[in-house]
Motif scaffolding. Structure first.
Motif, PDB file in Angstrom:
ATOM      1  N   PRO A  28       0.716   6.292  -5.711  1.00 22.68           N
ATOM      2  CA  PRO A  28       0.871   4.623  -4.819  1.00 22.68           C
ATOM      3  C   PRO A  28       1.888   3.619  -5.209  1.00 22.68           C
ATOM      4  CG  PRO A  28      -0.519   5.150  -6.670  1.00 22.68           C
ATOM      5  CD  PRO A  28       0.482   5.667  -7.206  1.00 22.68           C
ATOM      6  N   SER A  29       2.162   2.917  -3.714  1.00 17.05           N
ATOM      7  CA  SER A  29       3.003   2.815  -4.365  1.00 17.05           C
ATOM      8  C   SER A  29       2.716   0.877  -5.791  1.00 17.05           C
ATOM      9  CB  SER A  29       2.650   1.006  -2.950  1.00 17.05           C
ATOM     10  OG  SER A  29       1.849   0.153  -3.346  1.00 17.05           O
ATOM     11  N   LEU A  30       4.245   0.499  -5.833  1.00 16.00           N
ATOM     12  CA  LEU A  30       3.687  -0.914  -7.453  1.00 16.00           C
ATOM     13  C   LEU A  30       3.094  -1.811  -6.975  1.00 16.00           C
ATOM     14  CD1 LEU A  30       7.652  -0.706  -8.425  1.00 16.00           C
ATOM     15  CD2 LEU A  30       5.979   1.088  -9.201  1.00 16.00           C
ATOM     16  N   ALA A  31       3.191  -1.798  -4.891  1.00 13.03           N
ATOM     17  CA  ALA A  31       2.237  -2.672  -5.105  1.00 13.03           C
ATOM     18  C   ALA A  31       1.186  -2.570  -5.427  1.00 13.03           C
ATOM     19  CB  ALA A  31       2.837  -3.388  -3.346  1.00 13.03           C
ATOM     20  N   VAL A  32       0.993  -1.497  -5.290  1.00 15.84           N
ATOM     21  CA  VAL A  32      -0.850  -0.491  -5.761  1.00 15.84           C
ATOM     22  C   VAL A  32      -1.106  -1.132  -6.806  1.00 15.84           C
ATOM     23  CG1 VAL A  32      -2.662   0.527  -4.764  1.00 15.84           C
ATOM     24  CG2 VAL A  32      -0.850   0.615  -3.367  1.00 15.84           C
ATOM     25  N   GLN A  33      -0.274  -0.504  -7.451  1.00 15.42           N
ATOM     26  CA  GLN A  33      -0.440  -0.030  -9.056  1.00 15.42           C
ATOM     27  C   GLN A  33      -0.478  -1.435  -9.915  1.00 15.42           C
ATOM     28  OE1 GLN A  33       2.174   2.890 -11.400  1.00 15.42           O
ATOM     29  NE2 GLN A  33       3.549   3.362  -9.058  1.00 15.42           N
ATOM     30  N   GLN A  34       0.142  -2.353  -9.840  1.00 17.21           N
ATOM     31  CA  GLN A  34       0.479  -3.677 -10.270  1.00 17.21           C
ATOM     32  C   GLN A  34      -0.619  -4.375  -9.971  1.00 17.21           C
ATOM     33  OE1 GLN A  34       4.662  -4.568  -9.628  1.00 17.21           O
ATOM     34  NE2 GLN A  34       4.870  -2.769 -11.373  1.00 17.21           N
ATOM     35  N   GLY A  35      -1.383  -4.033  -8.369  1.00 15.60           N
ATOM     36  CA  GLY A  35      -2.173  -5.469  -8.111  1.00 15.60           C
ATOM     37  C   GLY A  35      -1.471  -6.183  -7.528  1.00 15.60           C
ATOM     38  N   GLN A 343      -0.337  -1.102  15.055  1.00 18.66           N
ATOM     39  CA  GLN A 343      -0.456   0.169  14.698  1.00 18.66           C
ATOM     40  C   GLN A 343       1.111   0.963  13.864  1.00 18.66           C
ATOM     41  OE1 GLN A 343      -2.883   2.200  18.831  1.00 18.66           O
ATOM     42  NE2 GLN A 343      -1.134   2.592  18.353  1.00 18.66           N
ATOM     43  N   GLU A 344       1.948   0.379  13.817  1.00 17.37           N
ATOM     44  CA  GLU A 344       3.676   0.786  13.671  1.00 17.37           C
ATOM     45  C   GLU A 344       4.006   0.298  12.075  1.00 17.37           C
ATOM     46  OE1 GLU A 344       8.340   1.278  13.858  1.00 17.37           O
ATOM     47  OE2 GLU A 344       7.399  -0.891  14.689  1.00 17.37           O
ATOM     48  N   ILE A 345       2.715  -1.006  12.293  1.00 18.05           N
ATOM     49  CA  ILE A 345       3.177  -1.148  10.593  1.00 18.05           C
ATOM     50  C   ILE A 345       1.767  -0.472  10.163  1.00 18.05           C
ATOM     51  CG2 ILE A 345       2.666  -3.360   9.507  1.00 18.05           C
ATOM     52  CD1 ILE A 345       4.098  -4.635  11.898  1.00 18.05           C
ATOM     53  N   LYS A 346       1.048  -0.469  10.026  1.00 18.90           N
ATOM     54  CA  LYS A 346      -0.112   0.461   9.851  1.00 18.90           C
ATOM     55  C   LYS A 346       0.496   1.581   9.159  1.00 18.90           C
ATOM     56  CE  LYS A 346      -4.320  -2.050  11.090  1.00 18.90           C
ATOM     57  NZ  LYS A 346      -5.079  -1.461   9.663  1.00 18.90           N
ATOM     58  N   ARG A 347       1.268   2.250   9.900  1.00  7.70           N
ATOM     59  CA  ARG A 347       2.314   3.322   9.349  1.00  7.70           C
ATOM     60  C   ARG A 347       2.808   3.432   8.270  1.00  7.70           C
ATOM     61  NH1 ARG A 347       2.385   4.375  14.747  1.00  7.70           N
ATOM     62  NH2 ARG A 347       4.323   4.559  14.820  1.00  7.70           N
ATOM     63  N   TYR A 348       3.290   2.276   8.372  1.00 11.31           N
ATOM     64  CA  TYR A 348       4.353   2.328   7.135  1.00 11.31           C
ATOM     65  C   TYR A 348       3.925   1.952   5.786  1.00 11.31           C
ATOM     66  CZ  TYR A 348       8.303   3.015   9.874  1.00 11.31           C
ATOM     67  OH  TYR A 348       9.795   4.336  10.796  1.00 11.31           O
ATOM     68  N   LEU A 349       2.245   1.019   6.007  1.00  9.49           N
ATOM     69  CA  LEU A 349       1.835   0.528   4.580  1.00  9.49           C
ATOM     70  C   LEU A 349       1.460   2.041   3.871  1.00  9.49           C
ATOM     71  CD1 LEU A 349       0.271  -2.614   6.515  1.00  9.49           C
ATOM     72  CD2 LEU A 349       2.034  -2.642   4.955  1.00  9.49           C
ATOM     73  N   ASN A 350       0.776   3.124   5.526  1.00  8.83           N
ATOM     74  CA  ASN A 350       0.712   4.347   4.865  1.00  8.83           C
ATOM     75  C   ASN A 350       1.347   5.023   3.445  1.00  8.83           C
ATOM     76  OD1 ASN A 350      -2.277   3.197   5.698  1.00  8.83           O
ATOM     77  ND2 ASN A 350      -2.063   4.510   7.837  1.00  8.83           N
ATOM     78  N   THR A 351       2.665   4.573   4.242  1.00  9.34           N
ATOM     79  CA  THR A 351       4.167   5.443   2.995  1.00  9.34           C
ATOM     80  C   THR A 351       3.962   4.630   2.004  1.00  9.34           C
ATOM     81  OG1 THR A 351       5.458   4.088   3.507  1.00  9.34           O
ATOM     82  CG2 THR A 351       5.170   5.269   5.451  1.00  9.34           C
ATOM     83  N   GLY A 352       3.454   3.587   1.441  1.00 11.42           N
ATOM     84  CA  GLY A 352       3.360   2.333  -0.017  1.00 11.42           C
ATOM     85  C   GLY A 352       4.301   1.927   0.119  1.00 11.42           C
ATOM     86  N   ILE A 353       4.763   1.187   1.110  1.00 10.40           N
ATOM     87  CA  ILE A 353       5.590   0.419   0.795  1.00 10.40           C
ATOM     88  C   ILE A 353       4.971  -1.155   0.596  1.00 10.40           C
ATOM     89  CG2 ILE A 353       7.153   1.271   3.065  1.00 10.40           C
ATOM     90  CD1 ILE A 353       5.925  -1.227   4.999  1.00 10.40           C
ATOM     91  N   ASP A 354       6.862  -2.212   0.056  1.00 10.39           N
ATOM     92  CA  ASP A 354       5.718  -3.006  -0.898  1.00 10.39           C
ATOM     93  C   ASP A 354       6.088  -4.749  -0.275  1.00 10.39           C
ATOM     94  OD1 ASP A 354       5.542  -1.713  -3.812  1.00 10.39           O
ATOM     95  OD2 ASP A 354       7.349  -0.867  -2.763  1.00 10.39           O
ATOM     96  N   GLY A 355       6.962  -4.316   0.817  1.00 11.51           N
ATOM     97  CA  GLY A 355       6.736  -5.494   1.856  1.00 11.51           C
ATOM     98  C   GLY A 355       7.349  -4.927   2.343  1.00 11.51           C
ATOM     99  N   PHE A 356       7.955  -5.776   4.525  1.00  6.51           N
ATOM    100  CA  PHE A 356       8.110  -5.434   5.169  1.00  6.51           C
ATOM    101  C   PHE A 356       9.294  -6.267   5.771  1.00  6.51           C
ATOM    102  CE2 PHE A 356       4.206  -5.690   6.438  1.00  6.51           C
ATOM    103  CZ  PHE A 356       3.846  -6.073   7.097  1.00  6.51           C
ATOM    104  N   PHE A 357       9.896  -6.067   7.064  1.00  5.74           N
ATOM    105  CA  PHE A 357      10.480  -7.501   7.902  1.00  5.74           C
ATOM    106  C   PHE A 357      10.148  -7.568   9.489  1.00  5.74           C
ATOM    107  CE2 PHE A 357      13.924  -6.319   4.030  1.00  5.74           C
ATOM    108  CZ  PHE A 357      14.015  -7.671   3.424  1.00  5.74           C
TER     109      PHE A 357
END
Length: 371
Positions: A28-35, A343-357
């Motif tokens: 999972p993303s580091l964000a998820v791992q570290q809360g 919808q587009e942002i949600k797809r990228y969130l599902n990849t485990g990113i830690d942030g987005f512009f």
């Protein structure tokens, strides 16, 4: 007995490698791992709603829930750092209409490209105070043109003060996600930005001791330099991000050195391993994470996370013109499609990113909170 021990060790090593590969694949993303929460980064401010890189754009982004605002920095003739996406400002200001500056139009080669226009390094900070900002893409964002010629080109100091004033009024800390534009070009003009940037951050209590800071660049050597200088300036809340442009392109500093290393090379496991030696994270174009042709996720996020790197892709924009075909609301390029952007942002969130512009922080916030 010795042969059996060697064989057992080999089998154990193979098993360990297999388990590691499986762990990376399902990591999972580091964000998820570290809360940690996923960061909403206001790309040039709320640039979908106000002309980019203006105090009004940054304030709108803060009001709409951005965790970070993103100033791109260029230098003036007298070494002042101001916020513009490029040092050529003919397309983002009214400078072409000002008769006192008509003779300043010129042609320069920037990162191997010939560009005609008006360049910040040919103006003092005082002269630029006469210039007003305009919408960069008026055909796609016609609503923003009503704000043309209302706002000045802000300095880094003014942007820090804007975020600090909001903090004093509300108690909310908004981070600064700062990019140095064309650092090798400016260095060659004897206008190197790095120490000026670090000194400015260190002189303000908000940017030195309170706000989280990311420093980013599409080049490599300048952020390595700033990484080495952080302790000297007493900057303890600063992290470094390596940006990734088109895979076929060569970073400007490496191009200047005659090197052949492309962004695609830096995106391999070997390349990411080198980047992880000086950066805390990477800021890739979206195509590195979801293939634009197949719309399938790549291994980029998992590979970066395995090396301890945060991943902050760019850029999510709400107009049909910028959305993938499956997300558009109509065939009108300039029409805002909020549903499609979420919808587009949600797809990228599902990849485990830690942030987005994003050019519209409110929609970015919606993507993270809507079911």
């Amino acid at each position: 007995m010795k042969k059996k021990t060697i064989l057992a060790n080999m089998l154990f090593s193979i098993l360990a490698l297999t388990q590691y590969a499986s762990a990376v694949e399902n990591m999972p993303s580091l964000a998820v791992q570290q809360g940690e929460k996923v960061l909403v980064i206001a790309h040039r401010g709320a640039s979908a709603l106000r002309p980019e890189h203006t105090l009004a754009s940054y304030q709108k982004a803060i009001d709409d829930g951005a965790d970070f605002i993103e100033p791109d920095l260029v230098s003036t003739k007298d070494g002042m750092l101001v916020a513009r996406h490029e040092n050529e400002i003919g397309g983002t200001s009214n400078i072409s209409t000002l008769p006192q500056f008509a003779q300043r139009q010129t042609t320069k080669v920037i990162d191997g490209k010939s560009i005609q226009g008006w360049f910040t390094e040919d103006f003092t900070a005082k002269e630029l105070q006469q210039v007003k900002a305009r919408e960069r893409i008026p055909k796609l964002r016609p609503e923003n043109t009503k704000y043309n010629d209302q706002y000045n080109i802000p300095t880094l100091k003014q942007i820090i003060e804007l975020a600090e004033n909001h903090y004093k009024k509300t108690g909310k800390v908004v981070g600064l996600y700062i990019e140095t534009k064309h650092p090798t070009f400016f260095k060659n003009q004897h206008l190197a930005m790095e120490d000026t940037l670090l000194k400015t951050l260190a002189q303000n209590n908000y940017s030195k001791n309170i706000a989280p800071i990311y420093l980013q660049s599409f080049e490599t050597t300048n952020i390595q330099y700033m990484k080495q200088k952080l302790n000297q300036y007493g900057l303890k809340h600063v992290q470094i991000i390596q940006l990734y442009d088109d895979p076929k392109m060569i970073p400007g500093d490496l191009l200047d050195q005659g090197a052949k290393t492309t962004y695609a090379d830096l995106a391999t496991v070997q390349g990411l391993t080198q980047v992880a030696k000086y950066a805390d994270g990477v800021g890739p174009s979206k195509i590195y994470i979801i293939d634009k042709d197949t719309q399938q996720s790549t291994s980029f996020v998992q590979n970066a996370h395995a090396l301890g790197l945060k991943v902050h892709p760019y850029t999510f924009r709400p107009e049909n013109n910028f959305l993938p075909p499956q997300d558009v609301c109509s065939q009108i390029p300039s029409e805002r499609c909020e549903r499609g952007s979420v919808q587009e942002i949600k797809r990228y969130l599902n990849t485990g990113i830690d942030g987005f512009f994003t050019d519209d922080p409110k929609l970015g916030r919606d993507a993270m909170t809507q079911p």
